[in-house]
Design an enzyme around this catalytic site. Structure first.
Site, PDB file in Angstrom:
ATOM      1  N   GLU A 171      -6.606  -8.096  -0.841  1.00 23.29           N
ATOM      2  CA  GLU A 171      -7.014  -8.123   0.568  1.00 23.29           C
ATOM      3  C   GLU A 171      -8.517  -7.890   0.643  1.00 23.29           C
ATOM      4  OE1 GLU A 171      -4.785  -5.715   3.269  1.00 23.29           O
ATOM      5  OE2 GLU A 171      -2.875  -6.158   2.284  1.00 23.29           O
ATOM      6  N   GLU A 177       0.835  -1.209   0.000  1.00 17.76           N
ATOM      7  CA  GLU A 177       0.000   0.000   0.000  1.00 17.76           C
ATOM      8  C   GLU A 177       0.868   1.257   0.000  1.00 17.76           C
ATOM      9  OE1 GLU A 177      -2.849  -0.249   3.279  1.00 17.76           O
ATOM     10  OE2 GLU A 177      -4.334  -0.917   1.818  1.00 17.76           O
TER      11      GLU A 177
HETATM   12  C1  LIG Z   1      -8.173   2.793   5.996  1.00 14.82           C
HETATM   13  C2  LIG Z   1      -6.827   2.303   6.468  1.00 14.82           C
HETATM   14  C3  LIG Z   1      -6.331   1.204   5.567  1.00 14.82           C
HETATM   15  C4  LIG Z   1      -5.053   0.638   6.127  1.00 14.82           C
HETATM   16  N1  LIG Z   1      -4.818  -0.674   5.549  1.00 14.82           N
HETATM   17  C5  LIG Z   1      -5.108  -1.772   6.186  1.00 14.82           C
HETATM   18  S1  LIG Z   1      -5.855  -1.930   7.714  1.00 14.82           S
HETATM   19  C6  LIG Z   1      -5.838  -3.735   7.734  1.00 14.82           C
HETATM   20  C7  LIG Z   1      -4.961  -4.116   6.556  1.00 14.82           C
HETATM   21  C8  LIG Z   1      -3.525  -4.514   6.968  1.00 14.82           C
HETATM   22  O1  LIG Z   1      -2.921  -3.486   7.706  1.00 14.82           O
HETATM   23  C9  LIG Z   1      -2.699  -4.808   5.718  1.00 14.82           C
HETATM   24  O2  LIG Z   1      -1.372  -5.112   6.087  1.00 14.82           O
HETATM   25  C10 LIG Z   1      -2.665  -3.598   4.804  1.00 14.82           C
HETATM   26  O3  LIG Z   1      -1.993  -3.952   3.603  1.00 14.82           O
HETATM   27  C11 LIG Z   1      -4.070  -3.133   4.459  1.00 14.82           C
HETATM   28  N2  LIG Z   1      -4.813  -2.973   5.682  1.00 14.82           N
END
Ligand SMILES: CCCC/N=C1\SC[C@@H]2[C@H](O)[C@H](O)[C@@H](O)CN12
Length: 641
Positions: A269, A189
């Site tokens: 995801e 991300e």
């Molecule tokens: C709105 C915030 C998004 C942040 N991304 C998240 S919260 C739960 C999951 C894990 O952290 C995962 O490791 C992230 O890649 C995507 N994600």
């Protein structure tokens, strides 16, 4: 989404990929999992291929349970598992590596292959995952001006050094090499990070290609926003998106199509649940809702990874934190309301997902293994091994064998090369304080909680940062400072720990500190405090103190859950294994998961509790056969409820 993307393309005619060698001998084609841009799909060994995958993090599951969890994932109908590799779990100090026991990532990968599972590997170097510092090692912050997740040369040097150790372990396991790893994610991300540094992504692409070869599919994952996909994607890395149930699938995949007009639709995801923060209700996502969204995407021919399929536990100090207007530490349980519970038990959600999968592909033959047996070992009485105020200095020679660091003003954990856990900041009152004076800290300088042992009280990051104290000049002022987990997502600055500013007394800075980095785990693993601290019946119940006890198991070592009735906040070790933080007063989690593999049979199990705030009048623990995830402050925490 173009109509074409709706279809899983027809199989290509036979013989398409065989080649004639010499006297007509047919040479088997090399294993391959390329992208097919013409038919918008993957191809595995020439045939159209779509994966249905689930996330599991080996770092959150004790090694003896890996096979159980992976087998349940396979029997759920998954073809693939998605696996993060936390850099800080393996490179514990610069150039010092641990791939043993629970950290033996190669053994985990070999187990996935043995069970017939494919793997999507996500080695970061940043992984997020609500893991401490998103998987980045805390020792990167020993160079405080390092800019993480950018082209900062010092950061890239550390990254490349790590990749040169890890990726050679991965390359032989790539599908193209005869292994089961079908794709590898670069970063995580990245489009959500403020830096938007394409040079960094290009550097990573170069390093991954140099170490993994030209065949393996390298990809990125970002949420489906235009900005995130602008900054998180790169030519040469296949873009994928992540989104959960309730998202608009057409819009999300439409955003993906704007960066990847052709190729397979991929949700890397698909959120089956969500993470928990201390002090907020346990997250829960409807099984029907998750199943419906999954079916919609599978109908489109998309490849899906469910995050999480098995969440597991943030043992020890591994939980991370978010920053959304304030610091939000993540709980010890990473149950995630996932299809496999924290203890690895199949849930209603798993069977709902399995039913959906069965509409698209045959399920493996064989019953789903049942929940592993749990045992309620009952009440266990602990003994107070006082860390009463006056005693703290006596034990610091054990907990800080290297001795204190003298400093005019407070220093951070990183300045003293302490990564996790606790430090003690010790000074004396510089003058008599007969009337209550304000002990104060600058905003955001308590990272993350300080237990003050003059007038017992707590200073908290983004919370209470002042206390009223009295005393006489020369009285000891000790502050036990706890790192509750470095931010893993959402902050644009590095998350340093400790006292980041000067404490003051009625606005006059305190100085002349002795600072003790604590090695509590080492001491506990060596049998302290049982072996060293006297039993103390007179000591009070308020303030940091160790409690110890033992219990026997009735000839079996089954999984269990520990409840802390009347306790406040602290940590639990059993047989030297750090089971993580409890925070009964704040919740929502009221029990800690204890894997049976941690317990002894036929000899006593040694319990050590570090209670940081206030213990109950009767220091008892209660071992149950079921978890309690959702009881926040204000609800009775009596065991009977
Ligand atoms: C709105 C915030 C998004 C942040 N991304 C998240 S919260 C739960 C999951 C894990 O952290 C995962 O490791 C992230 O890649 C995507 N994600």
């Amino acid at each position: 989404i173009s109509g074409e993307a709706q279809l899983i393309p027809p199989a290509l005619p036979e013989g398409q990929f065989g080649t004639h060698v010499g006297a007509g001998l047919l040479q088997e084609p090399a294993p391959s999992v390329p992208l097919d841009y013409e038919h918008n799909c993957f191809r595995k060994d020439g045939a159209p291929f779509r994966y249905i995958s689930g996330s599991i993090h080996y770092a959150r599951v004790p090694r003896p349970a890996w096979r159980d969890r992976l087998l349940k994932m396979y029997l759920s109908g998954l073809s693939t598992v998605q696996v993060y590799v936390p850099w800080n779990y393996h490179e514990t100090l610069p150039g010092v590596y641990d791939f043993t026991g629970n950290r033996d990532v190669e053994a985990f990968l070999d187990l996935t292959a043995e069970l017939g599972l494919l793997v999507i590997l996500r080695p970061g170097p940043y992984i997020c995952a609500e893991w401490e510092m998103g998987g980045l090692p805390a020792w990167l912050l020993w160079k405080p001006d390092m800019t993480l997740r950018t082209s900062d040369p010092a950061y890239l040097a550390a990254v490349d050094s790590w990749l040169h150790v890890l990726l050679p372990k991965i390359r032989p396991r790539l599908y193209q090499q005869g292994g089961n790893i079908i794709s590898v994610q670069v970063e995580n991300e990245y489009g959500s990070y403020y830096a938007c540094d394409y040079g960094y992504l290009r550097h990573l692409l170069g390093s991954f290609r140099a170490l993994l070869g030209s065949e393996v599919l390298l990809f990125t994952t970002d949420s489906a926003g235009a900005q995130e996909l602008r900054c998180g994607t790169l030519q040469g890395l296949y873009a994928t998106v992540d989104f959960g149930p309730g998202s608009n699938v057409t819009e999300a995949f439409g955003a993906l199509r704007r960066v990847e007009p052709k190729g397979p639709l991929v949700n890397s995801e698909y959120y089956t649940g969500w993470l928990d923060y201390w002090g907020e209700a346990h997250a829960s996502t409807s099984a029907a809702w998750v199943a419906r969204g999954l079916e919609d995407m599978l109908q489109l021919g998309a490849s899906i990874n469910m995050y999480m399929f098995h969440g597991g536990t943030n043992f020890a100090y591994w939980s991370g934190a978010d920053y959304k207007d304030q610091y939000k530490p993540v709980t010890t349980s990473y149950d995630y309301d996932a299809p496999l519970s924290e203890a690895g038990d199949p849930t209603e959600k798993l069977f709902a997902i399995r039913t959906v999968i069965s509409k698209f592909q045959p399920l493996p033959v064989g019953p789903m293994p049942p929940a592993t047996p749990k045992y309620a070992y009952g009440w266990v009485a602990l003994t107070h091994r006082s860390l009463q105020y006056a005693d703290l200095l006596d034990v610091l020679d054990v907990l800080c064998p290297s001795g204190p660091i003298q400093s005019q003003f407070p220093l951070t954990f990183e300045a003293l090369k302490q990564a996790y856990g606790f430090m003690v900041y010790h000074t004396q009152l510089p003058w008599d304080v007969p009337d209550p004076a304000t002990l104060g800290a600058p905003p955001h300088s308590i990272c993350d909680r300080g237990y003050v042992m003059l007038q017992k009280g707590t200073l908290e990051r983004d919370g209470q940062t002042t206390l009223h104290v009295t005393g006489r000049g020369g009285d000891t002022l000790d502050i036990l400072l706890e790192n509750m987990g470095r931010i893993s997502f959402g902050a644009n600055t590095s998350d340093f720990k400790g006292l980041l500013g000067n404490l003051s007394l009625n606005s006059r800075p305190l100085s002349n500190w002795q600072i003790y980095p604590l090695a509590i785990d080492t001491a506990v693993q060596q049998g302290w405090p049982q072996a060293a601290l006297p039993k103390s019946s007179s000591a009070g119940r308020v303030g940091p103190a160790f409690y110890t006890g033992t219990f026997e198991t009735p000839g079996i070592a089954w999984d269990t859950f520990v409840k802390f009735p009347g306790w406040s906040k602290g940590l639990l070790w059993i047989n030297g294994f750090n089971l993580g933080r409890y925070w009964s007063r704040r919740g929502p989690q009221q029990t800690l998961f204890v894997p049976g593999s941690v317990l002894h049979v036929g000899r006593p199990n040694n319990i050590t509790v570090l209670e940081l705030e206030e213990a109950p009048p009767s220091p008892l623990l209660l071992f149950l056969d079921q978890p309690l995830y959702n009881r926040t402050l204000g609800r009775s925490t009596m065991a009977t409820e």
